[in-house]
Design a protein around this motif. Structure first.
Motif, PDB file in Angstrom:
ATOM      1  N   HIS A   1      16.847 -49.638  16.089  1.00 55.20           N
ATOM      2  CA  HIS A   1      15.526 -49.282  15.585  1.00 55.20           C
ATOM      3  C   HIS A   1      15.709 -48.778  14.160  1.00 55.20           C
ATOM      4  O   HIS A   1      15.994 -47.603  13.934  1.00 55.20           O
ATOM      5  CB  HIS A   1      14.890 -48.191  16.451  1.00 55.20           C
ATOM      6  N   GLY A   2      15.546 -49.691  13.192  1.00 55.14           N
ATOM      7  CA  GLY A   2      15.822 -49.355  11.805  1.00 55.14           C
ATOM      8  C   GLY A   2      14.914 -48.291  11.226  1.00 55.14           C
ATOM      9  O   GLY A   2      15.277 -47.617  10.259  1.00 55.14           O
ATOM     10  N   ALA A   3      13.733 -48.110  11.800  1.00 54.23           N
ATOM     11  CA  ALA A   3      12.787 -47.131  11.279  1.00 54.23           C
ATOM     12  C   ALA A   3      12.711 -45.889  12.162  1.00 54.23           C
ATOM     13  O   ALA A   3      11.742 -45.137  12.112  1.00 54.23           O
ATOM     14  CB  ALA A   3      11.404 -47.759  11.152  1.00 54.23           C
ATOM     15  N   ALA A   4      13.750 -45.638  12.964  1.00 56.54           N
ATOM     16  CA  ALA A   4      13.720 -44.505  13.885  1.00 56.54           C
ATOM     17  C   ALA A   4      13.617 -43.174  13.158  1.00 56.54           C
ATOM     18  O   ALA A   4      13.008 -42.232  13.673  1.00 56.54           O
ATOM     19  CB  ALA A   4      14.973 -44.518  14.761  1.00 56.54           C
ATOM     20  N   ASP A   5      14.203 -43.081  11.960  1.00 54.84           N
ATOM     21  CA  ASP A   5      14.170 -41.806  11.245  1.00 54.84           C
ATOM     22  C   ASP A   5      12.744 -41.401  10.901  1.00 54.84           C
ATOM     23  O   ASP A   5      12.314 -40.269  11.151  1.00 54.84           O
ATOM     24  CB  ASP A   5      15.041 -41.864   9.986  1.00 54.84           C
ATOM     25  N   GLU A   6      11.955 -42.344  10.361  1.00 54.24           N
ATOM     26  CA  GLU A   6      10.573 -41.998  10.007  1.00 54.24           C
ATOM     27  C   GLU A   6       9.677 -41.909  11.240  1.00 54.24           C
ATOM     28  O   GLU A   6       8.730 -41.117  11.260  1.00 54.24           O
ATOM     29  CB  GLU A   6      10.025 -42.986   8.986  1.00 54.24           C
ATOM     30  N   ALA A   7       9.966 -42.702  12.260  1.00 54.52           N
ATOM     31  CA  ALA A   7       9.181 -42.581  13.498  1.00 54.52           C
ATOM     32  C   ALA A   7       9.334 -41.189  14.092  1.00 54.52           C
ATOM     33  O   ALA A   7       8.353 -40.559  14.512  1.00 54.52           O
ATOM     34  CB  ALA A   7       9.619 -43.650  14.500  1.00 54.52           C
ATOM     35  N   LEU A   8      10.567 -40.696  14.126  1.00 51.57           N
ATOM     36  CA  LEU A   8      10.789 -39.351  14.654  1.00 51.57           C
ATOM     37  C   LEU A   8      10.200 -38.298  13.722  1.00 51.57           C
ATOM     38  O   LEU A   8       9.632 -37.298  14.188  1.00 51.57           O
ATOM     39  CB  LEU A   8      12.281 -39.103  14.860  1.00 51.57           C
ATOM     40  N   ALA A   9      10.307 -38.507  12.422  1.00 49.25           N
ATOM     41  CA  ALA A   9       9.747 -37.545  11.465  1.00 49.25           C
ATOM     42  C   ALA A   9       8.238 -37.393  11.664  1.00 49.25           C
ATOM     43  O   ALA A   9       7.700 -36.280  11.588  1.00 49.25           O
ATOM     44  CB  ALA A   9      10.059 -37.975  10.040  1.00 49.25           C
ATOM     45  N   ARG A  10       7.549 -38.493  11.928  1.00 51.60           N
ATOM     46  CA  ARG A  10       6.097 -38.418  12.155  1.00 51.60           C
ATOM     47  C   ARG A  10       5.786 -37.662  13.450  1.00 51.60           C
ATOM     48  O   ARG A  10       4.825 -36.884  13.508  1.00 51.60           O
ATOM     49  CB  ARG A  10       5.501 -39.823  12.181  1.00 51.60           C
ATOM     50  N   ILE A  11       6.585 -37.877  14.474  1.00 49.98           N
ATOM     51  CA  ILE A  11       6.406 -37.126  15.721  1.00 49.98           C
ATOM     52  C   ILE A  11       6.598 -35.640  15.468  1.00 49.98           C
ATOM     53  O   ILE A  11       5.832 -34.793  15.951  1.00 49.98           O
ATOM     54  CB  ILE A  11       7.399 -37.634  16.784  1.00 49.98           C
ATOM     55  N   VAL A  12       7.620 -35.300  14.703  1.00 48.42           N
ATOM     56  CA  VAL A  12       7.924 -33.896  14.419  1.00 48.42           C
ATOM     57  C   VAL A  12       6.794 -33.242  13.630  1.00 48.42           C
ATOM     58  O   VAL A  12       6.352 -32.129  13.948  1.00 48.42           O
ATOM     59  CB  VAL A  12       9.256 -33.797  13.651  1.00 48.42           C
ATOM     60  N   LEU A  13       6.298 -33.917  12.610  1.00 52.53           N
ATOM     61  CA  LEU A  13       5.221 -33.348  11.802  1.00 52.53           C
ATOM     62  C   LEU A  13       3.936 -33.227  12.617  1.00 52.53           C
ATOM     63  O   LEU A  13       3.195 -32.247  12.484  1.00 52.53           O
ATOM     64  CB  LEU A  13       5.001 -34.199  10.554  1.00 52.53           C
ATOM     65  N   GLN A  14       3.690 -34.203  13.471  1.00 54.90           N
ATOM     66  CA  GLN A  14       2.513 -34.114  14.337  1.00 54.90           C
ATOM     67  C   GLN A  14       2.629 -32.928  15.294  1.00 54.90           C
ATOM     68  O   GLN A  14       1.654 -32.206  15.547  1.00 54.90           O
ATOM     69  CB  GLN A  14       2.340 -35.413  15.113  1.00 54.90           C
ATOM     70  N   ALA A  15       3.824 -32.714  15.838  1.00 62.79           N
ATOM     71  CA  ALA A  15       4.028 -31.584  16.749  1.00 62.79           C
ATOM     72  C   ALA A  15       3.799 -30.256  16.036  1.00 62.79           C
ATOM     73  O   ALA A  15       3.351 -29.279  16.642  1.00 62.79           O
ATOM     74  CB  ALA A  15       5.434 -31.631  17.334  1.00 62.79           C
ATOM     75  N   ALA A  16       4.096 -30.240  14.737  1.00 60.94           N
ATOM     76  CA  ALA A  16       3.891 -29.030  13.947  1.00 60.94           C
ATOM     77  C   ALA A  16       2.448 -28.890  13.468  1.00 60.94           C
ATOM     78  O   ALA A  16       2.108 -27.895  12.823  1.00 60.94           O
ATOM     79  CB  ALA A  16       4.831 -29.032  12.750  1.00 60.94           C
ATOM     80  N   GLY A  17       1.618 -29.884  13.777  1.00 63.07           N
ATOM     81  CA  GLY A  17       0.237 -29.855  13.315  1.00 63.07           C
ATOM     82  C   GLY A  17       0.101 -30.167  11.849  1.00 63.07           C
ATOM     83  O   GLY A  17      -0.846 -29.710  11.186  1.00 63.07           O
ATOM     84  N   VAL A  18       1.006 -30.983  11.325  1.00 63.22           N
ATOM     85  CA  VAL A  18       1.042 -31.307   9.908  1.00 63.22           C
ATOM     86  C   VAL A  18       0.899 -32.805   9.716  1.00 63.22           C
ATOM     87  O   VAL A  18       1.494 -33.584  10.450  1.00 63.22           O
ATOM     88  CB  VAL A  18       2.385 -30.833   9.280  1.00 63.22           C
ATOM     89  N   LYS A  19       0.145 -33.229   8.732  1.00 68.48           N
ATOM     90  CA  LYS A  19       0.005 -34.634   8.421  1.00 68.48           C
ATOM     91  C   LYS A  19       1.168 -35.072   7.537  1.00 68.48           C
ATOM     92  O   LYS A  19       1.590 -34.342   6.652  1.00 68.48           O
ATOM     93  CB  LYS A  19      -1.322 -34.914   7.718  1.00 68.48           C
ATOM     94  N   PRO A  20       1.697 -36.298   7.741  1.00 71.25           N
ATOM     95  CA  PRO A  20       2.819 -36.759   6.932  1.00 71.25           C
ATOM     96  C   PRO A  20       2.551 -36.696   5.430  1.00 71.25           C
ATOM     97  O   PRO A  20       3.421 -36.332   4.661  1.00 71.25           O
ATOM     98  CB  PRO A  20       3.025 -38.198   7.396  1.00 71.25           C
ATOM     99  N   GLY A  21       1.339 -37.043   5.001  1.00 74.41           N
ATOM    100  CA  GLY A  21       1.043 -37.059   3.575  1.00 74.41           C
ATOM    101  C   GLY A  21       0.487 -35.771   3.049  1.00 74.41           C
ATOM    102  O   GLY A  21       0.178 -35.661   1.865  1.00 74.41           O
TER     103      GLY A  21
END
Length: 398
Positions: free
Chosen positions: A375-395
């Motif tokens: 999964h070449g994009a696993a780093d950003e996929a997980l980063a989005r999950i993490v930011l969502q869990a923190a209640g933060v938007k990626p942008g």
């Protein structure tokens, strides 16, 4: 790390030492409070490297974020994290059994002290989310964050360890590398890898890589590394076949481990057999190779598949068999061979490995089969999950 003896005092076992990768920040305007992400994955490079790949991805999506790593005083994270530019906070280690046993009942004081220290770190840095990757540090981080800070768990192996089994019951989100991982609410994202690996062009770097290591420019080349827990049998088997490898015209790049020595007889006029204590540049090591012989920790399998290298995987004969499980998809896809540790001898290298490395068409087929396994994009996929869990938007924003 899984773990490879490619790790060095100033390098990673997996990939590259140095500062966080310089990648253009997300195009969205960043607004709202800057998130603080605490990553817990100390002990081995197999835990640390995914944590650092996630950290890099978080910084790409939220350049205003703060990422803090949690580790222990003697863990490999002390060598890997600071060169990547992330602050490292240390807590007392709590070595854990792989499964719940009476041994765990003897650790209450150590657990309490470690959890207390972890809680102090979370409060000091103002953590918005805790991300655990398993290992000694993660359980303390999970227990410290429980009821206070959202938790995200990432499990690289199909057979989770004790820390992540506990963490998954407390987590807001659970991410796993492969389908079928027995954790509640598991979402398959793959293993986060550095962009230096996922974007590696082996063909473009091949000539530079061969020069860097002093390898023959044109000879089929075998890359060998054993890992901090398992170099000995690999070292003995491959170096024991040095003459036959040379006779077959095969060059070798062999990371034997900084604590090991490897005496290899030179054969004039034959492709070089290059022994090194560790590999500071895994990108160049991968680019120089046609085939790799190595252990099959989850991180190693993910990287080897990502760069399209045919592999001979030799699972560590310890633990609960997770390394053989890690290798199975690549073997089933025709991208790898699996050799049991007890069967790895110089004669096995001569019989199985040399015919593979010297068969250009077979190497090409296996390389093609390897591409797409990960999964070449696993780093950003997980980063989005993490930011969502923190209640933060990626942008930006919340």
């Amino acid at each position: 790390m899984d773990k490879r003896e490619a790790a060095a005092p100033a390098a990673t076992e997996h990939p590259l030492a140095g500062a966080p990768e310089q990648v253009a920040p997300a195009s969205e305007e960043v607004a709202g409070p800057a998130p603080t992400v605490v990553v817990a994955g100390g002990g081995t490079a197999g835990h640390i490297e995914p944590a650092l790949a996630l950290a890099d991805a978080v910084m790409r999506l939220r350049p205003d974020a703060k990422v803090v790593a949690l580790g222990t005083p003697k863990g490999l994270e002390n060598k890997l994290v600071p060169p990547r530019g992330y602050p490292l906070e240390l807590i007392p280690p709590v070595p854990l059994p792989r499964k719940p046993t009476t041994e765990l009942l003897r650790l209450p004081r150590k657990v309490r002290d470690s959890v207390r220290c972890a809680r102090e770190v979370l409060e000091k840095v103002g953590a918005d989310v805790v991300v655990g990757f398993g290992g000694y540090v993660s359980l303390s981080a999970y227990l410290a964050a429980r009821g206070r800070v959202p938790i995200v768990v990432h499990e690289a192996n199909q057979s989770p360890g004790l820390a992540n089994r506990v963490g998954a019951r407390l987590a807001k989100r659970v991410a796993v590398a492969v389908a079928g991982t027995p954790l509640p609410g598991a979402e398959v994202v793959g293993i986060p890898l550095r962009q230096a690996i996922t974007a590696l062009d082996r063909s473009a770097l091949r000539a530079e890589a061969r020069r860097h290591f002093g390898l023959d420019r044109d000879a089929p080349t075998l890359l060998v590394f054993g890992g901090s827990q398992g170099a000995q049998s690999i070292n003995a088997a491959v170096s024991g076949a040095a003459k036959e490898l040379a006779d077959a015209g095969v060059g070798v790049l062999h990371a034997h481990g900084p604590k090991n020595t490897l005496a290899v007889q030179e054969f004039p006029g034959r492709p070089s057999y290059v022994p090194v204590p560790y590999l500071e540049r895994m990108d160049l090591a991968y680019a120089a190779a046609d085939v790799v012989l190595c252990r099959s920790g989850a991180m190693t399998v993910a990287e080897v598949s990502a760069v399209g290298l045919p592999a001979v995987f030799v699972p560590l004969p310890h633990g609960n068999g997770e390394q053989a499980t890690n290798a199975r998809p690549a073997v089933q896809a025709g991208a790898a061979l699996l050799v049991e540790d007890a069967e790895l001898t110089p004669a096995k290298v001569v019989k199985e490995v040399i015919p593979l490395v010297t068969d250009h068409e077979r190497v090409a087929r296996m390389s093609a089969a390897a591409v797409g396994l990960g999964h070449g994009a696993a780093d950003e996929a997980l980063a989005r999950i993490v930011l969502q869990a923190a209640g933060v938007k990626p942008g930006g924003g919340r």
